[in-house]
Design a protein around this motif. Structure first.
Motif, PDB file in Angstrom:
ATOM      1  N   THR A 178     112.241   4.999  -7.562  1.00  0.00           N
ATOM      2  CA  THR A 178     110.982   5.722  -7.788  1.00  0.00           C
ATOM      3  C   THR A 178     110.068   5.706  -6.567  1.00  0.00           C
ATOM      4  N   PRO A 179     109.730   4.548  -5.979  1.00  0.00           N
ATOM      5  CA  PRO A 179     108.857   4.597  -4.803  1.00  0.00           C
ATOM      6  C   PRO A 179     109.499   5.266  -3.596  1.00  0.00           C
ATOM      7  N   VAL A 180     110.811   5.118  -3.440  1.00  0.00           N
ATOM      8  CA  VAL A 180     111.503   5.749  -2.315  1.00  0.00           C
ATOM      9  C   VAL A 180     111.442   7.264  -2.438  1.00  0.00           C
ATOM     10  N   GLU A 181     111.746   7.786  -3.617  1.00  0.00           N
ATOM     11  CA  GLU A 181     111.741   9.231  -3.817  1.00  0.00           C
ATOM     12  C   GLU A 181     110.327   9.794  -3.800  1.00  0.00           C
ATOM     13  N   LEU A 182     109.345   8.991  -4.193  1.00  0.00           N
ATOM     14  CA  LEU A 182     107.953   9.435  -4.134  1.00  0.00           C
ATOM     15  C   LEU A 182     107.550   9.734  -2.695  1.00  0.00           C
ATOM     16  N   ALA A 231     105.569   7.885 -11.384  1.00  0.00           N
ATOM     17  CA  ALA A 231     106.556   8.841 -11.900  1.00  0.00           C
ATOM     18  C   ALA A 231     107.783   8.137 -12.481  1.00  0.00           C
ATOM     19  N   LEU A 232     107.671   6.844 -12.793  1.00  0.00           N
ATOM     20  CA  LEU A 232     108.817   6.104 -13.337  1.00  0.00           C
ATOM     21  C   LEU A 232     109.347   6.698 -14.639  1.00  0.00           C
ATOM     22  N   PRO A 233     108.509   7.086 -15.613  1.00  0.00           N
ATOM     23  CA  PRO A 233     109.066   7.668 -16.851  1.00  0.00           C
ATOM     24  C   PRO A 233     109.932   8.896 -16.588  1.00  0.00           C
ATOM     25  N   ALA A 234     109.472   9.762 -15.673  1.00  0.00           N
ATOM     26  CA  ALA A 234     110.265  10.951 -15.344  1.00  0.00           C
ATOM     27  C   ALA A 234     111.552  10.571 -14.630  1.00  0.00           C
ATOM     28  N   THR A 235     111.510   9.518 -13.826  1.00  0.00           N
ATOM     29  CA  THR A 235     112.711   9.056 -13.128  1.00  0.00           C
ATOM     30  C   THR A 235     113.717   8.476 -14.108  1.00  0.00           C
ATOM     31  N   TRP A 279     124.281  17.311 -12.251  1.00  0.00           N
ATOM     32  CA  TRP A 279     123.149  18.194 -11.964  1.00  0.00           C
ATOM     33  C   TRP A 279     122.960  19.264 -13.027  1.00  0.00           C
ATOM     34  N   LEU A 280     124.026  19.678 -13.675  1.00  0.00           N
ATOM     35  CA  LEU A 280     123.863  20.629 -14.777  1.00  0.00           C
ATOM     36  C   LEU A 280     122.995  20.033 -15.887  1.00  0.00           C
ATOM     37  N   THR A 281     123.144  18.737 -16.130  1.00  0.00           N
ATOM     38  CA  THR A 281     122.385  18.087 -17.200  1.00  0.00           C
ATOM     39  C   THR A 281     121.049  17.533 -16.716  1.00  0.00           C
ATOM     40  N   ALA A 282     120.961  17.182 -15.432  1.00  0.00           N
ATOM     41  CA  ALA A 282     119.775  16.468 -14.938  1.00  0.00           C
ATOM     42  C   ALA A 282     118.749  17.354 -14.260  1.00  0.00           C
ATOM     43  N   PHE A 283     119.099  18.587 -13.930  1.00  0.00           N
ATOM     44  CA  PHE A 283     118.225  19.395 -13.077  1.00  0.00           C
ATOM     45  C   PHE A 283     116.836  19.634 -13.664  1.00  0.00           C
ATOM     46  N   PRO A 284     116.694  19.988 -14.935  1.00  0.00           N
ATOM     47  CA  PRO A 284     115.330  20.175 -15.467  1.00  0.00           C
ATOM     48  C   PRO A 284     114.451  18.931 -15.320  1.00  0.00           C
ATOM     49  N   ALA A 285     115.013  17.763 -15.596  1.00  0.00           N
ATOM     50  CA  ALA A 285     114.249  16.527 -15.439  1.00  0.00           C
ATOM     51  C   ALA A 285     113.939  16.264 -13.969  1.00  0.00           C
ATOM     52  N   ASP A 286     114.819  16.691 -13.081  1.00  0.00           N
ATOM     53  CA  ASP A 286     114.580  16.522 -11.647  1.00  0.00           C
ATOM     54  C   ASP A 286     113.398  17.373 -11.190  1.00  0.00           C
ATOM     55  N   VAL A 287     113.286  18.590 -11.713  1.00  0.00           N
ATOM     56  CA  VAL A 287     112.157  19.455 -11.365  1.00  0.00           C
ATOM     57  C   VAL A 287     110.843  18.797 -11.793  1.00  0.00           C
ATOM     58  N   VAL A 288     110.822  18.278 -13.018  1.00  0.00           N
ATOM     59  CA  VAL A 288     109.620  17.607 -13.526  1.00  0.00           C
ATOM     60  C   VAL A 288     109.276  16.404 -12.661  1.00  0.00           C
ATOM     61  N   LYS A 289     110.280  15.599 -12.352  1.00  0.00           N
ATOM     62  CA  LYS A 289     110.073  14.399 -11.539  1.00  0.00           C
ATOM     63  C   LYS A 289     109.513  14.759 -10.169  1.00  0.00           C
ATOM     64  N   ASP A 295     102.871  15.882  -6.228  1.00  0.00           N
ATOM     65  CA  ASP A 295     101.510  16.236  -6.631  1.00  0.00           C
ATOM     66  C   ASP A 295     100.478  15.641  -5.668  1.00  0.00           C
ATOM     67  N   ASN A 296      99.301  16.276  -5.624  1.00  0.00           N
ATOM     68  CA  ASN A 296      98.213  15.803  -4.776  1.00  0.00           C
ATOM     69  C   ASN A 296      97.741  14.424  -5.220  1.00  0.00           C
ATOM     70  N   ILE A 297      97.504  13.546  -4.259  1.00  0.00           N
ATOM     71  CA  ILE A 297      97.117  12.177  -4.583  1.00  0.00           C
ATOM     72  C   ILE A 297      95.706  12.118  -5.161  1.00  0.00           C
ATOM     73  N   THR A 298      94.788  12.847  -4.537  1.00  0.00           N
ATOM     74  CA  THR A 298      93.375  12.748  -4.938  1.00  0.00           C
ATOM     75  C   THR A 298      93.036  13.631  -6.129  1.00  0.00           C
ATOM     76  N   GLN A 299      93.714  14.771  -6.258  1.00  0.00           N
ATOM     77  CA  GLN A 299      93.440  15.698  -7.371  1.00  0.00           C
ATOM     78  C   GLN A 299      94.752  16.093  -8.045  1.00  0.00           C
ATOM     79  N   PRO A 300      95.364  15.186  -8.771  1.00  0.00           N
ATOM     80  CA  PRO A 300      96.668  15.469  -9.386  1.00  0.00           C
ATOM     81  C   PRO A 300      96.583  16.521 -10.483  1.00  0.00           C
ATOM     82  N   GLN A 301      97.591  17.397 -10.515  1.00  0.00           N
ATOM     83  CA  GLN A 301      97.678  18.419 -11.572  1.00  0.00           C
ATOM     84  C   GLN A 301      98.499  17.921 -12.758  1.00  0.00           C
ATOM     85  N   TYR A 302      99.432  17.002 -12.502  1.00  0.00           N
ATOM     86  CA  TYR A 302     100.368  16.572 -13.535  1.00  0.00           C
ATOM     87  C   TYR A 302     100.147  15.092 -13.828  1.00  0.00           C
TER      88      TYR A 302
END
Length: 363
Positions: A178-182, A231-235, A279-289, A295-302
């Motif tokens: 999670t921190p590496v991919e962030l 973003a750990l839950p999404a990961t 990737w066929l099964t994981a791609f939607p979750a990857d987009v969310v993650k 996302d912006n650090i100071t003004q996050p949208q998600y």
């Protein structure tokens, strides 16, 4: 007193006559003839005797995972940069993966394809070490739980247990990745031009982050240390698909072996096909993650998985039919698909080769 004398069985002069006392001492046995067979030790495994070389927690999988991670970085990172750009840029920025590549190369140079490569250089070596090392140990654990008399010569672990081991390994790995991919996602979304540092060139104007260390500092300054794992839950959701990957990997290996293919070919092809299943099964979750991570650090949208998913689902318009929304969710899937086969086939081939050279237990 009695006298004993003998002639060596292999020929030669007589040994001088020996005089032995009348004690209960037997005369020495003659040496065997050179043609006499030597006593052979029975090396056949006895029934019930385990032939497993590994006991306790094995580190071999972690070493093999490190080799896999470095291979994956070299082959796959340019594809990953294009995928992340297409996933996280506003709709219409790129007409396709080729357009994304051409824009990136023209504006940011080919070195821009390796933006964010510094964290994975260490990160993928570590994360693949954790993923495949824990996978190996979960497989061994499940092999013993399902068969207490398990040995290397026993029937191999069922495919469903390979899938379960993959699920557990994916969850274990999430805490490290999670921190590496962030950091990787935030660096990949920067659009300034990248060039080699030459003394006669002026440095580019600062945009966003100067590097991974600066990125970590800014995240911690705004969100605290736990912000590295926001973003750990999404990961966890995304990496649950390792169940599909390693379950299908075991299935493809056994199926292709029945066709008489060479072991190296079986490993390479099985790894590539398993990656496509992943990737066929994981791609939607990857987009969310990735949206949550970029996302912006100071003004996050998600602020949650749900808010990121709604944004992805309605990216092309809230009134569109569902099948067009599904197509929008899979934006960037083509470069991901193209990347998945060679990258993971090479990585798993490197892993299996390293495990074979180390004599790791097969399950």
């Amino acid at each position: 007193m009695y006298t004993a004398h003998f002639t060596p069985a292999w020929g030669g002069s007589l040994v001088p006559t020996l005089t032995l006392s009348a004690l209960s001492i037997s005369p020495p046995e003659p040496p065997p003839a050179p043609t006499a067979p030597l006593a052979q030790h029975d090396t056949t495994p006895r029934r019930g005797k385990k032939s497993i070389a590994e006991e306790g927690t094995s580190i071999k999988g972690f070493v093999g995972g490190t080799v896999s991670g470095l291979t994956k970085l070299l082959v796959g990172h340019p594809f990953d940069t294009i995928k992340v750009r297409m996933q996280c840029s506003p709709y219409g920025t790129y007409t396709g993966p080729l357009d994304c590549f051409l824009q990136l190369a023209r504006r940011e140079s080919l070195l821009g394809l390796y933006k964010g490569a510094t964290p994975p250089a260490l990160g993928w070596a570590i994360t693949d070490s954790v993923l495949l090392g824990s996978l190996h140990n979960y497989r061994r654990l499940l092999a013993r739980l399902t068969n207490p008399d398990f040995t290397d010569d026993a029937a191999k672990l069922d495919v469903k247990y390979h899938a379960l081991a993959g699920l557990f390994a994916g969850w274990t790995n999430s805490f490290v990745t999670t921190p590496v991919e962030l950091v990787k996602a935030k660096l990949q979304m920067q659009t300034q031009r990248v060039s080699l540092p030459l003394s006669h060139q002026k440095s580019a104007a600062r945009v966003g982050y100067t590097g991974p260390v600066d990125c970590v500092k800014q995240i911690v300054a705004h969100r605290g240390v736990l912000g590295m794992w926001h973003a750990l839950p999404a990961t966890l959701l995304f990496r649950s698909s390792f169940a599909a990957m390693f379950g299908s990997y075991a299935y493809f290996q056994r199926t292709l072996t029945e066709y008489g293919l060479a072991p190296a070919t079986v490993t390479f092809v099985s790894g590539g096909l398993a990656a496509e299943v992943f990737w066929l099964t994981a791609f939607p979750a990857d987009v969310v993650k990735n949206r949550m991570m970029a996302d912006n650090i100071t003004q996050p949208q998600y602020t949650s998985i749900r808010s990121a998913w709604v944004s992805v689902w309605n990216a092309r318009g809230a009134q569109l039919p569902w099948y067009l929304k599904v197509r929008g969710v899979y934006t960037g899937f083509l470069p991901c698909l193209l990347r998945a086969f060679p990258t993971n086939a090479a990585a798993l081939f490197a892993f299996e080769t390293a495990m074979h050279l180390m004599g790791a237990e097969k399950v």
